[in-house]
Enzyme design. Structure first.
Site, short mmCIF file in Angstrom:
data_model
loop_
_atom_site.label_atom_id
_atom_site.label_comp_id
_atom_site.label_asym_id
_atom_site.label_seq_id
_atom_site.Cartn_x
_atom_site.Cartn_y
_atom_site.Cartn_z
N LYS A 32 1.04 -1.07 0.09
CA LYS A 32 0.00 -0.08 -0.04
C LYS A 32 0.90 1.32 -0.10
O LYS A 32 1.75 1.28 0.93
CB LYS A 32 -0.99 0.06 1.24
CG LYS A 32 -2.13 -1.07 1.25
CD LYS A 32 -2.77 -1.28 2.59
CE LYS A 32 -1.91 -1.46 3.85
NZ LYS A 32 -3.10 -1.58 4.69
N THR B 166 -8.68 10.07 7.50
CA THR B 166 -8.27 8.77 6.85
C THR B 166 -8.08 7.63 7.90
O THR B 166 -7.37 6.55 7.72
CB THR B 166 -6.58 9.35 6.64
OG1 THR B 166 -5.73 9.61 7.46
CG2 THR B 166 -6.79 10.10 5.16
N GLY C 214 -8.32 4.59 9.84
CA GLY C 214 -9.04 3.27 9.55
C GLY C 214 -9.03 2.90 8.21
O GLY C 214 -9.55 1.82 7.99
N THR C 215 -8.31 3.51 7.27
CA THR C 215 -8.22 2.94 5.86
C THR C 215 -7.72 1.72 5.45
O THR C 215 -8.13 1.08 4.70
CB THR C 215 -7.46 4.10 4.96
OG1 THR C 215 -6.37 4.51 5.45
CG2 THR C 215 -8.33 5.58 4.93
N GLY C 216 -6.55 1.44 6.35
CA GLY C 216 -5.82 0.24 6.14
C GLY C 216 -6.78 -1.08 6.58
O GLY C 216 -7.02 -1.91 5.72
N CYS C 217 -7.41 -0.84 7.67
CA CYS C 217 -8.47 -1.93 8.30
C CYS C 217 -9.58 -1.88 7.14
O CYS C 217 -10.22 -3.21 6.91
CB CYS C 217 -9.02 -1.52 9.52
SG CYS C 217 -7.92 -1.15 10.71
#
Length: 281
Positions: free
Chosen positions: A171, A206, A208-211
């Site tokens: 990412k 932004t 929590g975008t990875g979760c």
């Protein structure tokens, strides 16, 4: 009898609701799947940072997974913050016990606000025990550097592959590029990376975008999409969630995305192992 499409998230709880288990449940539900959870840690946090973390007893984490899987076998799963070596080991053993499929491992190490979310001793356990079970591993650039010691995306992907990761999504959303966000997808056996791009969204929200991304990928994999399509659809979902949440003020730090910008009806299958009904798309 028809069945919903169950997705299991194994992660920590975010008391402010924007990341972790809470973000995963919102994402899975918005895509139209049935969300289930095993909580690994309780955090005291908000949009400005994390004050405290308390890990859950590994036996309780394992029991949560066992109880869910013996009653409602998941068609997809994801991991987030696992906190400690003992929890990583307990989760890995449980996943092997239940032959979990469509597993997306998000090697969560650092929060958006910069707080460390995992014991350093747990990193080795994650790479040796959990990565080989994953359909896809999704580190961000800082995590990829920490795991591999490399800065070049291809070198990172190859080192992660050597660790047992069949497929890797690197990412790039936390890089300095301002016009677009670029992620790199490495597929097992391929010689080149696949570049996945999306327009950058000008927003402070932004958290929590990875979760959210990993939960979305697990959901789309369970819906029958291949890794490339599932990742592309999940990336589009996150981009739209960022766009719809960009002008909403929640908290005083990094606010959450808008997970529910366009929720879908719950999808279902006619058997636990068939592709979902086309009328539900």
């Amino acid at each position: 009898m028809k069945h919903y499409i169950p997705i299991l998230t194994v992660a920590g709880s975010d008391s402010s609701g924007g990341a972790g288990i809470q973000a995963d449940i919102k994402t899975i539900s918005a895509i139209g799947c049935y969300a289930m959870s095993a909580i690994t840690a309780i955090t005291a946090q908000n949009t400005t940072g994390v004050r405290a973390i308390q890990g859950i007893d590994p036996d309780i984490v394992s029991d949560q997974i066992d109880m869910v899987c013996t009653d409602i076998p998941p068609m997809g799963a994801k991991t987030g913050m696992l906190f400690s070596t003992d929890i990583v080991m307990a989760v890995s053993r449980a996943f092997r016990r239940h032959a979990i499929q469509n597993l997306v491992v998000d090697p969560v190490m650092v929060s958006t606000s910069g707080s460390l979310l995992i014991d350093r001793d747990a990193i080795e356990a994650m790479t040796t025990q959990l990565f080989p079970l994953a359909t896809l591993v999704t580190p961000n650039q800082s995590e990829a550097r920490e795991l591999t010691g490399e800065t070049d995306p291809m070198a990172q992907a190859l080192k992660l592959h050597d660790m047992g990761c069949r497929n890797v999504l690197l990412k790039g959303g936390d890089t300095d590029r301002t016009d677009m966000k670029v992620d790199y997808l490495y597929l097992d056996g391929e010689e080149d990376l696949i570049s996945l791009t999306a327009d950058a969204v000008n927003t402070n929200n932004t958290h929590g975008t990875g979760c959210t991304l990993s939960a979305a990928i697990a959901s789309y994999l369970a819906l029958g999409f291949d890794i490339t399509d599932a990742t592309m659809r999940a990336k589009l979902y996150v981009t739209r969630a960022l766009q719809y949440g960009s002008r909403v003020a929640i908290g005083h730090g990094h606010g959450p995305v808008n997970h529910l910008f366009g929720p879908r009806h719950m999808k279902y299958v006619n058997t636990k192992f068939s592709k979902y009904d086309s009328e539900n798309q």
